[in-house]
Motif scaffolding. Structure first.
Motif, PDB file in Angstrom:
ATOM      1  N   ALA A 105       1.038  -1.115  -0.031  1.00  0.00           N
ATOM      2  CA  ALA A 105       0.054   0.150  -0.128  1.00  0.00           C
ATOM      3  C   ALA A 105       0.835   1.030  -0.066  1.00  0.00           C
ATOM      4  N   ARG A 106       1.633   1.200   0.666  1.00  0.00           N
ATOM      5  CA  ARG A 106       2.944   2.465   0.948  1.00  0.00           C
ATOM      6  C   ARG A 106       3.576   2.518  -0.431  1.00  0.00           C
ATOM      7  N   ALA A 107       4.177   1.505  -1.019  1.00  0.00           N
ATOM      8  CA  ALA A 107       4.778   1.569  -2.487  1.00  0.00           C
ATOM      9  C   ALA A 107       4.020   1.715  -3.507  1.00  0.00           C
ATOM     10  N   GLU A 108       3.061   0.826  -3.839  1.00  0.00           N
ATOM     11  CA  GLU A 108       2.160   0.945  -4.967  1.00  0.00           C
ATOM     12  C   GLU A 108       0.855   1.927  -4.813  1.00  0.00           C
ATOM     13  N   LEU A 109       0.603   2.354  -3.975  1.00  0.00           N
ATOM     14  CA  LEU A 109      -0.691   3.131  -3.792  1.00  0.00           C
ATOM     15  C   LEU A 109      -0.101   4.590  -3.123  1.00  0.00           C
ATOM     16  N   GLY A 110       0.989   4.495  -3.083  1.00  0.00           N
ATOM     17  CA  GLY A 110       1.384   6.037  -2.305  1.00  0.00           C
ATOM     18  C   GLY A 110       0.859   6.376  -1.166  1.00  0.00           C
ATOM     19  N   TRP A 111       0.323   5.460  -0.181  1.00  0.00           N
ATOM     20  CA  TRP A 111      -0.343   5.557   1.136  1.00  0.00           C
ATOM     21  C   TRP A 111       0.826   5.756   2.024  1.00  0.00           C
ATOM     22  N   GLU A 112       1.872   6.588   2.088  1.00  0.00           N
ATOM     23  CA  GLU A 112       2.776   6.627   2.928  1.00  0.00           C
ATOM     24  C   GLU A 112       2.910   6.226   4.383  1.00  0.00           C
ATOM     25  N   ASN A 113       1.558   6.516   4.803  1.00  0.00           N
ATOM     26  CA  ASN A 113       1.332   6.466   6.229  1.00  0.00           C
ATOM     27  C   ASN A 113       0.429   5.069   6.670  1.00  0.00           C
ATOM     28  N   ALA A 114       0.217   4.256   5.518  1.00  0.00           N
ATOM     29  CA  ALA A 114      -0.477   2.842   5.560  1.00  0.00           C
ATOM     30  C   ALA A 114       0.042   2.247   6.737  1.00  0.00           C
ATOM     31  N   VAL A 148      -6.755  -8.001   6.975  1.00  0.00           N
ATOM     32  CA  VAL A 148      -6.649  -6.993   5.986  1.00  0.00           C
ATOM     33  C   VAL A 148      -8.266  -6.219   5.942  1.00  0.00           C
ATOM     34  N   ASN A 149      -8.293  -4.889   5.852  1.00  0.00           N
ATOM     35  CA  ASN A 149      -9.411  -4.187   5.770  1.00  0.00           C
ATOM     36  C   ASN A 149     -10.325  -4.309   4.485  1.00  0.00           C
ATOM     37  N   SER A 150     -11.090  -5.075   4.522  1.00  0.00           N
ATOM     38  CA  SER A 150     -11.926  -5.227   3.019  1.00  0.00           C
ATOM     39  C   SER A 150     -12.151  -4.081   2.255  1.00  0.00           C
ATOM     40  N   GLN A 151     -12.208  -2.889   2.985  1.00  0.00           N
ATOM     41  CA  GLN A 151     -12.563  -1.702   2.111  1.00  0.00           C
ATOM     42  C   GLN A 151     -11.357  -1.151   1.419  1.00  0.00           C
ATOM     43  N   CYS A 152     -10.167  -1.904   1.613  1.00  0.00           N
ATOM     44  CA  CYS A 152      -8.934  -1.486   0.935  1.00  0.00           C
ATOM     45  C   CYS A 152      -8.848  -2.498  -0.130  1.00  0.00           C
ATOM     46  N   VAL A 153      -9.208  -3.539  -0.240  1.00  0.00           N
ATOM     47  CA  VAL A 153      -9.169  -4.483  -1.214  1.00  0.00           C
ATOM     48  C   VAL A 153      -8.995  -4.104  -2.605  1.00  0.00           C
ATOM     49  N   ALA A 154     -10.133  -3.335  -3.121  1.00  0.00           N
ATOM     50  CA  ALA A 154     -10.029  -3.052  -4.534  1.00  0.00           C
ATOM     51  C   ALA A 154      -9.090  -2.137  -5.065  1.00  0.00           C
ATOM     52  N   ALA A 155      -8.751  -1.177  -3.956  1.00  0.00           N
ATOM     53  CA  ALA A 155      -7.685  -0.294  -4.345  1.00  0.00           C
ATOM     54  C   ALA A 155      -6.084  -0.984  -4.443  1.00  0.00           C
ATOM     55  N   GLY A 171      -2.535  -4.651  -8.579  1.00  0.00           N
ATOM     56  CA  GLY A 171      -1.595  -5.845  -9.061  1.00  0.00           C
ATOM     57  C   GLY A 171      -1.470  -6.669  -7.802  1.00  0.00           C
ATOM     58  N   MET A 172      -2.103  -6.442  -6.499  1.00  0.00           N
ATOM     59  CA  MET A 172      -2.117  -7.509  -5.580  1.00  0.00           C
ATOM     60  C   MET A 172      -3.312  -8.565  -5.542  1.00  0.00           C
ATOM     61  N   PRO A 200      -5.863   2.713   7.271  1.00  0.00           N
ATOM     62  CA  PRO A 200      -5.828   1.600   8.035  1.00  0.00           C
ATOM     63  C   PRO A 200      -6.179   0.252   7.009  1.00  0.00           C
ATOM     64  N   VAL A 201      -5.031  -0.180   6.445  1.00  0.00           N
ATOM     65  CA  VAL A 201      -5.172  -1.399   5.654  1.00  0.00           C
ATOM     66  C   VAL A 201      -5.412  -2.730   6.553  1.00  0.00           C
ATOM     67  N   ILE A 202      -5.019  -2.558   7.688  1.00  0.00           N
ATOM     68  CA  ILE A 202      -5.057  -3.872   8.643  1.00  0.00           C
ATOM     69  C   ILE A 202      -5.922  -3.201   9.859  1.00  0.00           C
ATOM     70  N   VAL A 203      -6.944  -4.086  10.148  1.00  0.00           N
ATOM     71  CA  VAL A 203      -7.692  -3.663  11.078  1.00  0.00           C
ATOM     72  C   VAL A 203      -8.139  -4.649  12.104  1.00  0.00           C
ATOM     73  N   PHE A 204      -8.698  -4.449  13.178  1.00  0.00           N
ATOM     74  CA  PHE A 204      -9.065  -5.377  14.269  1.00  0.00           C
ATOM     75  C   PHE A 204     -10.448  -6.270  13.812  1.00  0.00           C
ATOM     76  N   MET A 205     -10.325  -7.578  13.524  1.00  0.00           N
ATOM     77  CA  MET A 205     -11.471  -7.962  13.150  1.00  0.00           C
ATOM     78  C   MET A 205     -11.860  -9.295  14.096  1.00  0.00           C
ATOM     79  N   PRO A 206     -12.332  -9.096  15.231  1.00  0.00           N
ATOM     80  CA  PRO A 206     -12.438 -10.256  16.154  1.00  0.00           C
ATOM     81  C   PRO A 206     -13.559 -11.209  15.763  1.00  0.00           C
ATOM     82  N   GLU A 207     -13.415 -12.432  16.118  1.00  0.00           N
ATOM     83  CA  GLU A 207     -14.187 -13.382  15.892  1.00  0.00           C
ATOM     84  C   GLU A 207     -15.846 -13.002  16.331  1.00  0.00           C
TER      85      GLU A 207
END
Length: 286
Positions: free
Chosen positions: A123-132, A197-204, A209-210, A144-151
């Motif tokens: 995300a940082r390198a390819e999307l330019g989200w330096e603070n991802a 992985v935050n599902s809201q970031c998957v499309a981006a 190419g991921m 927040p490309v990775i988030v808390f997803m409890p069971e």
């Protein structure tokens, strides 16, 4: 089996990048799984232990010799494995290791947090989200490309880890995951984590190419990622394949890593009928 171990002379060097490298038993499941895989593949395993903290920029300021040595050991390895772990110490070193492997075509396997840090790097390198980042490490991250997803509950403390054997669907027969897992569209692997992985970031991420080649049975949790574009092997799992590795049937992703590190993965898949069949290596002499 003992005779085969004695006959394995072709060395493959795998760097394990983690923060518990001073106590190797912390990674005993990974070590055993690597040994299972290399014996099946007819290879002699050599492990390079790399403390992820020594790969970080501040380590260069504190001890330049130690920093240079850590990078030399990482770059001299044939393949790199980033195993699971908790907490923020050393995570930026793991991100840098993932970047090195992705951009240098070095075979790479990330497990659990290893997957998460590979996503952060991408995300940082390819999307330019330096603070991802992950909300585990930085709650206020703007990406927040990775988030808390409890069971179960996100508010009730205790019992929040996703644990045990869970289903992973591999829908696309054209993916590396499909071939690594022997052409099976459904696999069961063991889990031990809280963040995903935050599902809201998957499309981006997919737009750059991921590939999210494995998902849970509801399609909400990302279980396997891969990056192709000419890379020999860049593969990560949210689950822990090492937990089900056995001497006669090594864990498929770990076997794939050591074969890719030895530049044998493509040939092996051809010999196995187009997909990887763990255990079939014992049918061939070393």
């Amino acid at each position: 089996l003992a005779d085969r171990v004695d006959m394995c002379s072709d060395e493959v060097v795998i760097a394990i990048v983690g923060k518990y490298t001073g106590l190797h038993d912390s990674y005993i499941s990974v070590i055993k799984a690597l040994k299972h895989a290399t014996v099946e593949a007819g290879l002699h395993l050599s492990i390079e232990w790399v403390d992820s903290g020594d790969l970080e920029p501040n380590a260069q300021l504190l001890d330049a010799r130690r920093y240079d040595n850590a990078w030399w050991r990482l770059k001299s390895a044939h393949g790199v494995l980033v195993p699971g772990g908790f907490g923020d110490r050393g995570v930026e070193g793991k991100v840098r290791a993932a970047n090195y492997c992705r951009t240098s075509n070095t075979p790479f396997l990330g497990i659990s947090v290893g997957l998460q840090l590979a996503v952060i790097e991408f995300a940082r390198a390819e999307l330019g989200w330096e603070n991802a980042n992950s909300t585990e490490f930085e709650e206020s991250t703007p990406h927040p490309v990775i988030v808390f997803m409890p069971e179960a509950s996100a508010t009730v403390t205790g019992g929040t880890m996703r644990l045990g054997s869970r289903a992973t669907l591999i829908a696309d027969s054209g993916t590396l995951a499909y071939r690594v897992y022997g052409g099976r569209p459904l696999v069961y692997e063991r889990h031990r984590h809280r963040y995903e992985v935050n599902s809201q970031c998957v499309a981006a991420l997919e737009s750059r190419g991921m590939v999210f080649s494995g998902k849970d049975d509801r399609g909400q949790r990302m279980e396997i990622i891969e990056v192709c574009h000419g890379h020999p092997f860049f593969f990560c799992t949210q689950f822990h394949p090492e937990f089900q590795s056995r001497p006669a049937v090594p864990a498929a992703p770990i076997l794939a890593l050591v074969l890719a590190a030895a530049k044998r993965l493509d040939r092996r898949m051809q010999e196995d009928g187009g997909v990887l069949r763990p255990g079939a290596g014992f049918e061939r002499r070393v």
